[in-house]
Design a protein around this motif. Structure first.
Motif, mmCIF file in Angstrom:
data_model
loop_
_atom_site.group_PDB
_atom_site.id
_atom_site.type_symbol
_atom_site.label_atom_id
_atom_site.label_comp_id
_atom_site.label_asym_id
_atom_site.label_seq_id
_atom_site.Cartn_x
_atom_site.Cartn_y
_atom_site.Cartn_z
ATOM 1 N N SER A 292 -2.122 -4.953 1.342
ATOM 2 C CA SER A 292 -1.594 -3.629 1.654
ATOM 3 C C SER A 292 -2.403 -2.960 2.760
ATOM 4 O O SER A 292 -3.589 -3.244 2.947
ATOM 5 C CB SER A 292 -1.667 -2.768 0.396
ATOM 6 O OG SER A 292 -1.486 -1.411 0.697
ATOM 7 N N CYS B 105 -5.730 -1.242 1.669
ATOM 8 C CA CYS B 105 -6.969 -1.978 1.416
ATOM 9 C C CYS B 105 -8.064 -1.458 2.342
ATOM 10 O O CYS B 105 -7.794 -1.062 3.474
ATOM 11 C CB CYS B 105 -6.788 -3.468 1.679
ATOM 12 S SG CYS B 105 -5.708 -4.293 0.514
ATOM 13 N N ILE C 258 -5.511 -4.321 -2.608
ATOM 14 C CA ILE C 258 -4.172 -4.189 -3.173
ATOM 15 C C ILE C 258 -3.361 -5.315 -2.545
ATOM 16 O O ILE C 258 -3.240 -5.385 -1.326
ATOM 17 C CB ILE C 258 -3.562 -2.809 -2.868
ATOM 18 C CG1 ILE C 258 -4.446 -1.704 -3.449
ATOM 19 C CG2 ILE C 258 -2.131 -2.722 -3.406
ATOM 20 C CD1 ILE C 258 -4.044 -0.299 -3.041
ATOM 21 N N TYR C 259 -2.823 -6.214 -3.381
ATOM 22 C CA TYR C 259 -2.213 -7.422 -2.845
ATOM 23 C C TYR C 259 -1.139 -7.969 -3.781
ATOM 24 O O TYR C 259 -1.052 -7.573 -4.940
ATOM 25 C CB TYR C 259 -3.286 -8.486 -2.587
ATOM 26 C CG TYR C 259 -4.141 -8.804 -3.797
ATOM 27 C CD1 TYR C 259 -3.803 -9.840 -4.660
ATOM 28 C CD2 TYR C 259 -5.277 -8.057 -4.090
ATOM 29 C CE1 TYR C 259 -4.574 -10.134 -5.773
ATOM 30 C CE2 TYR C 259 -6.059 -8.340 -5.195
ATOM 31 C CZ TYR C 259 -5.699 -9.376 -6.037
ATOM 32 O OH TYR C 259 -6.460 -9.651 -7.147
ATOM 33 N N ARG C 260 -0.341 -8.872 -3.219
ATOM 34 C CA ARG C 260 0.680 -9.594 -3.990
ATOM 35 C C ARG C 260 0.876 -10.947 -3.321
ATOM 36 O O ARG C 260 0.522 -11.126 -2.145
ATOM 37 C CB ARG C 260 1.984 -8.809 -4.052
ATOM 38 C CG ARG C 260 2.671 -8.639 -2.717
ATOM 39 C CD ARG C 260 3.928 -7.828 -2.873
ATOM 40 N NE ARG C 260 4.543 -7.536 -1.575
ATOM 41 C CZ ARG C 260 5.563 -6.736 -1.426
ATOM 42 N NH1 ARG C 260 6.118 -6.139 -2.475
ATOM 43 N NH2 ARG C 260 6.075 -6.513 -0.225
ATOM 44 N N TRP D 155 2.502 -5.221 -7.024
ATOM 45 C CA TRP D 155 1.192 -5.222 -6.379
ATOM 46 C C TRP D 155 0.084 -5.235 -7.424
ATOM 47 O O TRP D 155 0.194 -4.615 -8.469
ATOM 48 C CB TRP D 155 1.044 -3.990 -5.499
ATOM 49 C CG TRP D 155 1.978 -3.996 -4.332
ATOM 50 C CD1 TRP D 155 3.256 -3.512 -4.295
ATOM 51 C CD2 TRP D 155 1.723 -4.514 -3.033
ATOM 52 N NE1 TRP D 155 3.809 -3.702 -3.044
ATOM 53 C CE2 TRP D 155 2.873 -4.314 -2.246
ATOM 54 C CE3 TRP D 155 0.622 -5.136 -2.443
ATOM 55 C CZ2 TRP D 155 2.974 -4.704 -0.925
ATOM 56 C CZ3 TRP D 155 0.705 -5.524 -1.115
ATOM 57 C CH2 TRP D 155 1.870 -5.307 -0.371
ATOM 58 N N LEU E 20 -4.080 -4.509 -8.194
ATOM 59 C CA LEU E 20 -5.150 -3.618 -7.743
ATOM 60 C C LEU E 20 -6.487 -4.150 -8.225
ATOM 61 O O LEU E 20 -6.663 -4.439 -9.414
ATOM 62 C CB LEU E 20 -4.918 -2.208 -8.295
ATOM 63 C CG LEU E 20 -6.023 -1.175 -8.082
ATOM 64 C CD1 LEU E 20 -6.343 -0.984 -6.599
ATOM 65 C CD2 LEU E 20 -5.633 0.151 -8.734
ATOM 66 N N ARG F 129 0.576 -4.009 -13.199
ATOM 67 C CA ARG F 129 1.018 -4.242 -11.828
ATOM 68 C C ARG F 129 1.768 -2.998 -11.374
ATOM 69 O O ARG F 129 2.232 -2.201 -12.184
ATOM 70 C CB ARG F 129 1.924 -5.474 -11.743
ATOM 71 C CG ARG F 129 1.262 -6.763 -12.225
ATOM 72 C CD ARG F 129 0.104 -7.142 -11.322
ATOM 73 N NE ARG F 129 -0.444 -8.447 -11.657
ATOM 74 C CZ ARG F 129 -1.624 -8.630 -12.205
ATOM 75 N NH1 ARG F 129 -2.375 -7.609 -12.520
ATOM 76 N NH2 ARG F 129 -2.064 -9.838 -12.449
ATOM 77 N N THR G 3 4.825 -0.361 -6.084
ATOM 78 C CA THR G 3 4.529 -0.195 -4.661
ATOM 79 C C THR G 3 3.023 -0.201 -4.456
ATOM 80 O O THR G 3 2.257 0.098 -5.382
ATOM 81 C CB THR G 3 5.101 1.124 -4.088
ATOM 82 O OG1 THR G 3 4.366 2.221 -4.646
ATOM 83 C CG2 THR G 3 6.593 1.259 -4.380
ATOM 84 N N ASP G 4 2.610 -0.506 -3.235
ATOM 85 C CA ASP G 4 1.181 -0.462 -2.929
ATOM 86 C C ASP G 4 0.666 0.973 -2.990
ATOM 87 O O ASP G 4 -0.472 1.219 -3.382
ATOM 88 C CB ASP G 4 0.865 -1.147 -1.598
ATOM 89 C CG ASP G 4 1.633 -0.584 -0.408
ATOM 90 O OD1 ASP G 4 2.635 0.132 -0.588
ATOM 91 O OD2 ASP G 4 1.223 -0.883 0.732
ATOM 92 N N ARG G 5 1.496 1.928 -2.661
ATOM 93 C CA ARG G 5 1.102 3.346 -2.764
ATOM 94 C C ARG G 5 0.828 3.721 -4.223
ATOM 95 O O ARG G 5 -0.130 4.444 -4.515
ATOM 96 C CB ARG G 5 2.169 4.265 -2.176
ATOM 97 C CG ARG G 5 1.769 5.745 -2.274
ATOM 98 C CD ARG G 5 2.755 6.677 -1.594
ATOM 99 N NE ARG G 5 2.792 6.478 -0.156
ATOM 100 C CZ ARG G 5 1.910 6.965 0.713
ATOM 101 N NH1 ARG G 5 0.891 7.660 0.268
ATOM 102 N NH2 ARG G 5 2.049 6.754 1.996
ATOM 103 N N ALA H 134 -0.301 1.782 -6.516
ATOM 104 C CA ALA H 134 -1.601 1.188 -6.846
ATOM 105 C C ALA H 134 -2.733 2.047 -6.286
ATOM 106 O O ALA H 134 -3.725 2.321 -6.974
ATOM 107 C CB ALA H 134 -1.689 -0.240 -6.309
#
Length: 87
Positions: free
Chosen positions: A11, A14, A28-30, A38, A40, A55, A58-60, A62
């Motif tokens: 993300s 990060c 923050i990843y997938r 995502w 965290l 999980r 959205t990355d936001r 997280a």
């Protein structure tokens, strides 16, 4: 696919985060090529990780969870702990 071969999409959220003279790294990843949720992870200066069990859609989401944790528990809650998870 073996986990060692798995590649991840990271993300834009990060990076390093500093508060109260403490720095942590936010990851923050997938899995790459998916629309999956995502993950965290927060890594302290000693390399210890805090990984959320939950999980995030959205990355936001997280990143906002990370900020809420810092506000609630303080940045020092991530320091010098063995790998652990947050529920």
């Amino acid at each position: 696919m073996p986990e060692s071969e798995q590649q991840y999409e990271f993300s834009v959220f990060c990076g390093e985060f500093v508060d109260d003279d403490v720095m942590v790294t936010i990851c923050i990843y997938r899995p790459t090529g998916t629309n999956g949720d995502w993950m965290l992870e927060v890594v302290d200066q000693e390399g210890y990780s805090t990984i959320w069990d939950d999980r995030f859609a959205t990355d936001r989401d997280a990143f906002e969870e990370f900020l809420a944790t810092v506000k609630r528990d303080g940045i020092r809650s991530f320091l010098e702990q063995s790998i652990h998870t947050v529920h």
